[in-house]
Design an enzyme around this catalytic site. Structure first.
Site, short mmCIF file in Angstrom:
data_model
loop_
_atom_site.label_atom_id
_atom_site.label_comp_id
_atom_site.label_asym_id
_atom_site.label_seq_id
_atom_site.Cartn_x
_atom_site.Cartn_y
_atom_site.Cartn_z
N CYS A 80 0.83 -1.20 0.00
CA CYS A 80 0.00 0.00 0.00
C CYS A 80 0.88 1.27 0.00
CB CYS A 80 -0.98 -0.06 1.18
SG CYS A 80 -2.37 1.03 0.96
N HIS A 172 -3.18 -5.49 0.66
CA HIS A 172 -2.64 -5.81 1.98
C HIS A 172 -2.59 -7.34 2.17
CE1 HIS A 172 -2.61 -1.82 3.91
NE2 HIS A 172 -3.57 -1.55 3.04
N GLU A 174 -1.16 -8.90 4.39
CA GLU A 174 -1.06 -9.27 5.82
C GLU A 174 -2.41 -9.47 6.49
OE1 GLU A 174 -0.53 -6.36 4.51
OE2 GLU A 174 -1.02 -4.70 5.86
N SER A 231 2.13 -13.06 32.73
CA SER A 231 2.89 -13.43 33.93
C SER A 231 2.85 -14.95 34.15
CB SER A 231 2.39 -12.67 35.16
OG SER A 231 1.07 -13.04 35.48
#
Ligand code: XMP
Length: 606
Positions: A80, A172, A174, A231
């Site tokens: 793009c 695009h 992706e 965590s």
């Protein structure tokens, strides 16, 4: 082991992160770089990908960035905006072509390694304003596209030059809608950049375990164990690297957790075999005392943050963490400029501000085993490490917990001009055959990147979800002073609404915990938990039509990274189940569903 790697230049939005995750999925390490990073920073990479941009235009002055990157002798691929920049740099021309948006068919004109394994026609996703209208010498047209329904032809949708090893796609690859976009990205990194695909979760884990061992030496690690994904995965990695006996965990219950949450978290650490040095402190009294009768959202947040610092500092000293290294579950987007939400950053300052942690950070005593991973990769690693699915795929839960979902009031109605707000929203709702009532309380929202603190509107009446969100959108756009729209799903219209006293007390928190549990159970029961990004339940101290003193608001949302969000639809059977549960609770005055997108509402009510 040194992995071959690709630099992804981030021109804004979420594109670069998506691209980086796709490159990594092809087995090659991808790192995010900024447009003004010095050229030397790019020298170690086997290739560069230029992302698209939601705001920059290759046409004009705003495409300032370090174009010296083009002088490097490594392959470059642009999508793009990146595609347009490549075309322009090598003698092509870009024009404003008007907005084009949607699925398109890419007609591939060449046999080229970048399209290895693909058909001659591929479905791709287009979203752009500007267009490449001419290419320079040594460049070829690799493909043209036809846009979905309009069938509009778009030349030069894919271009390239093997001489320069520069390639550009207007579309695009992706995003998921580009059906074989992953293959195009993989072809670039493997076939063109000749990367060796050595990056895998197994390799990452093995290297990280080595790195942690080397950094920690014969010491131990101390980790704050919230029970959140990051965590927990970090804890498991430490356990693996050092042995559970050299890992010290502290879990703090601030009194604003979900029902049974602390017990669940403690049990999970025990099930994971990490409970040899698992410390737990129930600091509910301390947190509630600090909030007291505070009703202002920011002051409540500050009280929670400050108390956390005090409790943590005291407990950490008591447990002697100064002799340990500090483990943190920091992930990749937190470590780069564009990552994380602004709010998330302030939230983290709570932890960073803890004096004892600041001291450890200054001394370089911090170990971060996930610092190179994206959230999806942390989850993948967590699954490999045998952490239960529920823990890995749980909805995000804010640090201050239910504290930002339990609105407080001293029972005094704000002196705002509710009548004129009411006069403005009424006709908009009526034009859709609905009724609207402005509530005499306020919640937090975000307008033009700034915090807003304004009134919600309750919509009443039957309508499809599309219609409800349309009315909501209209009201929020047209009426200043309103930042939320909720839909009444229980009982009569709220004709008389009275603000009652309600503070951050155990009683109210317990009631909210029950309501939240009913909502979560319904989502799980109907297999919706995984389709909904997050679903806070909030409670507001309002008596409605002389009944009850707590209005419940359920906020199911769709989102990617919490920066923006839209309301998610709940099927009638789920709403029914929630209603039946909530009806049984004491002191309830009503039940509503939040229809507000972000912006102008935030995900949390405070
Ligand atoms: P907002 O309400 O700003 O929320 O739209 C965006 C995302 O951030 C979460 N959130 C927090 N997370 N501490 C956290 O750890 C906080 O103080 C906090 N406030 C909001 C929220 O749940 C949503 O996912």
């Amino acid at each position: 082991m040194k992995h071959d790697s690709i630099a992804v230049i981030d021109f804004g939005g979420q594109y670069a992160h998506l691209i980086a995750t796709k490159v990594r999925r092809a087995g090659v390490l991808a790192e995010i770089r900024q447009p003004d990073d010095p050229t030397d920073m790019f020298r170690g990479y086997k290739g560069v990908i230029l992302s698209g941009s939601p705001s920059l235009s290759a046409f004009g002055e705003d495409s300032e960035w370090n174009k010296e990157v083009f002088e490097l002798d490594i392959p470059i691929l642009g999508f793009c905006f990146g595609h347009q920049e490549i075309a322009k740099y090598y003698g092509g021309r870009v024009e404003h072509g008007g907005r084009e948006w949607g699925l398109a068919t890419l007609n591939i004109l060449v046999d080229h390694p970048i399209f290895k394994g693909l058909e001659k026609k591929e479905t791709v996703w287009m979203s752009h304003f500007d267009t490449v209208v001419a290419i320079g010498p040594d460049f070829c047209e690799y493909g043209y596209s036809k846009l979905g329904e309009t069938g509009k032809e778009h030349r030069l949708a894919a271009i390239g030059s093997d001489k320069y090893r520069r390639y550009g796609f207007q579309f695009h690859p992706e995003v998921e809608n580009s059906v074989h976009g992953d293959e195009m990205i993989a072809n670039f990194v493997i076939e063109i950049c000749k990367c060796n695909p050595t990056w895998s979760m197994e390799a990452y884990l093995a290297e990280t375990v080595e790195r942690v061992r080397a950094q920690v030496g014969d010491k131990s690690v101390f980790l704050l164990a919230s029970g959140g994904v990051d965590s927990t995965v970090a804890a498991k990695v430490f356990g693996l690297a050092l042995g559970a006996d050299r890992l010290h965990l502290l879990h703090v219950d601030n009194g604003m957790m979900r029902k049974g949450e602390s017990q669940r978290v403690l049990k999970m650490y025990a099930d994971l075999g990490l409970d040899q040095n698992l410390h737990f402190i129930d600091a509910t009294d301390e947190f509630l005392a600090a909030i007291g009768n505070e009703t202002d959202p920011e002051k409540k947040r500050r009280a929670i943050g400050t108390t956390f610092v005090e409790v943590f500092d005291r407990e950490a000293k008591r447990l002697g963490i100064e002799s340990h290294l500090l483990g943190q579950g920091t992930i990749y987007p937190d470590t780069i400029e564009t990552g994380g939400t602004k709010r998330a950053d302030t939230i983290k300052t709570h932890h960073n501000r803890v004096p004892i942690i600041e001291k450890l950070i200054k001394e370089g005593k911090v170990v971060e085993p996930l610092a190179e991973l994206y959230k999806v990769e942390v989850r993948e690693l967590g699954e490999k490490l045998g952490i239960p699915r529920e823990a890995i795929w749980r909805h995000p839960f804010p640090g201050p917990g239910l504290g930002v979902r339990l609105l407080c009031s001293n029972g005094v109605t704000p002196k705002d001009d509710i009548a004129s707000l009411q006069a403005a929203v009424g006709p908009i709702a009526e034009s859709f055959g609905l009724r609207a009532y402005v509530l005499p309380i306020k919640s937090v929202g975000v307008k033009a990147d700034l915090r807003s603190y304004e009134h919600p509107v309750v919509l009443c009446g039957d309508a499809s979800f599309e219609k409800l969100t349309e009315v909501s959108g209209n009201i929020l756009k047209e009426v200043q002073g309103i930042n939320r729209c909720i839909w009444n799903v229980m009982g009569d219209d709220p004709k008389t609404v009275e603000v009652v006293e309600g503070y951050m007390t155990r009683d109210r928190l317990d009631l909210l915990r029950e309501a939240d549990q009913i909502v979560m159970d319904a989502l799980r029961h109907h297999h919706l938990y995984d389709c909904i990004w997050q679903c806070p339940t909030a409670m507001v101290p309002l008596k409605i039509n002389g009944v009850g003193r707590e209005l419940v608001i359920v906020r199911p949302i769709k989102s990617e990274r919490a920066m923006s969000a839209t309301a998610a639809e709940l099927p009638p059977v789920v709403i029914d189940e929630i209603r039946r549960g909530i009806e049984k609770l004491p002191r309830i005055s009503g039940l509503t569903l939040d229809l507000t997108s972000k912006p102008p509402g935030t995900i949390e009510w405070e």
